[in-house]
Every structure is written in C-alpha cells, then in structure tokens.
Design an enzyme around this catalytic site. Sequence first.
Site, PDB file in Angstrom:
ATOM      1  N   CYS A   1      39.908  45.502  36.002  1.00  0.00           N
ATOM      2  CA  CYS A   1      39.929  45.941  37.404  1.00  0.00           C
ATOM      3  C   CYS A   1      38.508  46.155  37.923  1.00  0.00           C
ATOM      4  O   CYS A   1      37.535  46.127  37.171  1.00  0.00           O
ATOM      5  CB  CYS A   1      40.715  47.256  37.529  1.00  0.00           C
ATOM      6  SG  CYS A   1      42.483  47.094  37.213  1.00  0.00           S
TER       7      CYS A   1
ATOM      8  N   HIS B 140      40.294  49.855  42.659  1.00  0.00           N
ATOM      9  CA  HIS B 140      40.843  51.220  42.720  1.00  0.00           C
ATOM     10  C   HIS B 140      39.759  52.244  42.405  1.00  0.00           C
ATOM     11  O   HIS B 140      38.667  51.917  41.931  1.00  0.00           O
ATOM     12  CB  HIS B 140      42.020  51.380  41.748  1.00  0.00           C
ATOM     13  CG  HIS B 140      41.641  51.255  40.294  1.00  0.00           C
ATOM     14  ND1 HIS B 140      41.185  52.298  39.541  1.00  0.00           N
ATOM     15  CD2 HIS B 140      41.671  50.172  39.463  1.00  0.00           C
ATOM     16  CE1 HIS B 140      40.948  51.898  38.308  1.00  0.00           C
ATOM     17  NE2 HIS B 140      41.238  50.596  38.240  1.00  0.00           N
TER      18      HIS B 140
END
Length: 429
Positions: free
Chosen positions: A378, A359
């Site tokens: 992430c 992301h």
Amino acid sequence: MKQESSKAAANRKGWKIAAIGAAAVVVVGGGVGIATASPWNDASPSSSSLPSSSTSAEASGSPGSAAPSPSASSARAEPYTVGLTPTNGAFGVNPVTVAAVTVEGATLDAVELAPRAGGTPIAGTVSADGASWTATERLAFDTEYEFSYTVLDSGGNERRETSRFTTVEPANEADAAMFPLDGSTVGTGQPFEFTFSEPVTKRDAVEKAITVTSTSGQPGAFYWLSDTKVRYRPETFWAPNSTITVDLNLFGVDFGNGMIGNFDKTMTVKTHNTRLAVVDNTTKTMNVYLDGKLDRTFPVTLGTDEWPSTEGYMVVMERYETTRFTAESIGLKPGDPAYYPPTVVNHASRLSNGGAFVHEALPAAQVALGNINVSHGCIGMSPEGAEYFYNTFGPGDVVQILNTDYGPMYVWDGFGDWNVPWNEWVNQP
C-alpha cells in the site's frame, strides 16, 4: 383497409436468448403450398399444422385455421400466396424479428397481431397496395402471439386466417450492466466496464451494439477480460469536464449459445477536472497535480521488498473513511512472518482488487514516511495526507507509481487498463 395498433408489454425476467422464425408461403386456390422455416421452428404440440397444398378457391391459404366469411361470394378466384414472418408454430423467436404478412394474387383487408393470452395488439401498417402488413413495434420476450388476418382474393371472396408463434423464453434472455453508473461523475482515468449475464461468443456483434461517444471526440476500443466482461477506453485519458454517452442497443442481439440481449438503454457519464498523484519510490514522496499544476507534496511509505508496490498507472476504485484490514485477505495466516492482526485504518482509497490502498499509515509506521518502505504494497501517508487524498481523489482519478522495479499492475487487478500499450489494446488476439 383495417389495421390494428398497440404495444405489447415486454416480459424481461431472467437472462437468456433465441432465434428468428423464417417466412412461410402457402399457395391457395390450386397449386402446391410451400413452407420455409429454420430447424428450431418445429410446431409446438398446441400449434396447428401447415397445410401442404390446396386444390380449390374455397380452401384456406393460411398456416392456421380459416373459413370463408358468411358474406363471401362464390365467384371463381385465381390462386394466391400468403407469406408469414415468423412462421406458424415457430418458437424461440427473437423479439427483434419484424413480424409481417404478405400476399400475392390477393389483398389484405385486416390484420391483427396480439398476445394470445390477451393484451394490446402490436401496431403495424398495411402497404398502399394492400399486399403486405409490417409491424412497427417490437415483440416481447416469453409471449405466444396470434396473427389474425383477412384476405380478399381476386374473386372478392373474404378469407379469415390465423397463425401462432412464441418468442424467446426467460431462460434464453441475456442482460448486461455498466460501470461507472449512469449519471455519475468520475475521474479522467475511468475505463468503462461492461459485465454480461451470459458468456459472449459473438463478440463482434456485441461490440457493434455498444456505441460510446464523447464531447471530446475521443475514439476508443474494447478489450475483453473474459467472455463475460469487456472494458472500453480511449488511447489517452478522457478529456476533463467532458460528457461520455453510451448507447447499449442490445435488444435482440445474439450473444452466442442461444442467448439474446433483452434491453436497450442510453447512459451518460461525466468527467471532472484532471487529478493525478505521482508517487516516486526513489524520493518516497507523492506529488499531487490538479489540472496539471502541482498542488501538494507528501512523504509516503510503499511496499517492502517482500511485498513490493506495483509500478505504472492505477485508478481509484472506491473509498472508505474507516475500514478493517486483515492479513488473511492477502493470503497470510497466523504464524507467517508478515502476518498482522485485524487492523482498522483511516481514509483508505482502494487501488486494486488485490488489496493495494492509499491510506493513513499506522502510528508505528509514521516514522517511516519519506524514509523507508514498511507496507504490504500500500501507499501509507500521514493523517493529514491521507485525509487530503481521500477528500480530493475519487473513483476514476489516477495514481502513478514510479521506480519500484516490480512491474505494472495487471489490467484485471482493479483498473490497470492504462498499463496496456494502445497497440496491444486494439490488437487483442
């Protein structure tokens, strides 16, 4: 010979299964009547009883009601036997059972098998010698059927016979679903996942009922995550631009515990070109390869030592143009050192059930790209990089993470299937 034809409407509500009725044999016109049936085929209160014997040529040889037709002659006849599948009064009959009537010492003049409540009869054929009738259509679930047939004995006497049985009720039907969906196009790393409505204890029977073929000719194997979920993949990634066909022939398949599969379906899925993103923790970069050629390179930030990113292969599961991250979703509570308030992120592509995404990094984390790790596991990217990844990678496309020294993502945490060695995959205990 008269034969009736039709198609019974399948009643497939609910999800569960059942058992197969055995054949019944009755000796008529003298001798002893014999009935063979499985323990579950006890007659229901509304079913007529099977006569144990008959002592004259005029007596019925049927497991139900019968009487000579008005035109029947009084000629003396030899005894004959009638066999029925399923037996009279059988219940919980597996709809895959092939209904049949057989006679010895006589011939069948007419046979009809139809839902007792009304509806189109089941199609069938009478053998050339008139000794048997066999259904050519499947039975439906949750239906009471009635056999009506006429027998001509050796003396030319016409005898009308009836018999009843009931198929599996909705409580015993079992269903299944597949991912990816029929008609979809996915990346070359997409395993096929089958989820069952009921626990499967007869795994071999279910695996045998599922056939997976591909235009690339790649063989594959099943790997069970639980008694209701199984995955299928080849040894290496699917070939690009191939078509994978899945034949689910589950109708009538015994899942175990009295549960019976209730449908057949053929589905196809296609793969597009090869797309692979290699993320190296040592260099803090993502190299994107399309069809094996390097297309783009982006700086990234990965998980911290407290929240490390897993190594190995991952597969994109789903994508969000914008989504909301919460610390609670990964087990954090207000006051925890790593807690963060609900945060909206852009161009997020899910890699795991546990919350790993590719992301756009938050503005405060942009300075960390290519330098240090600041995420909760992430892969953070620049706005340009995250948008590029979001637009290029979709479900089934592959991300490989190197050098985090944390270990691979588990097979059940998203699609960590490719981290299981093939020898272990095919030899699952």
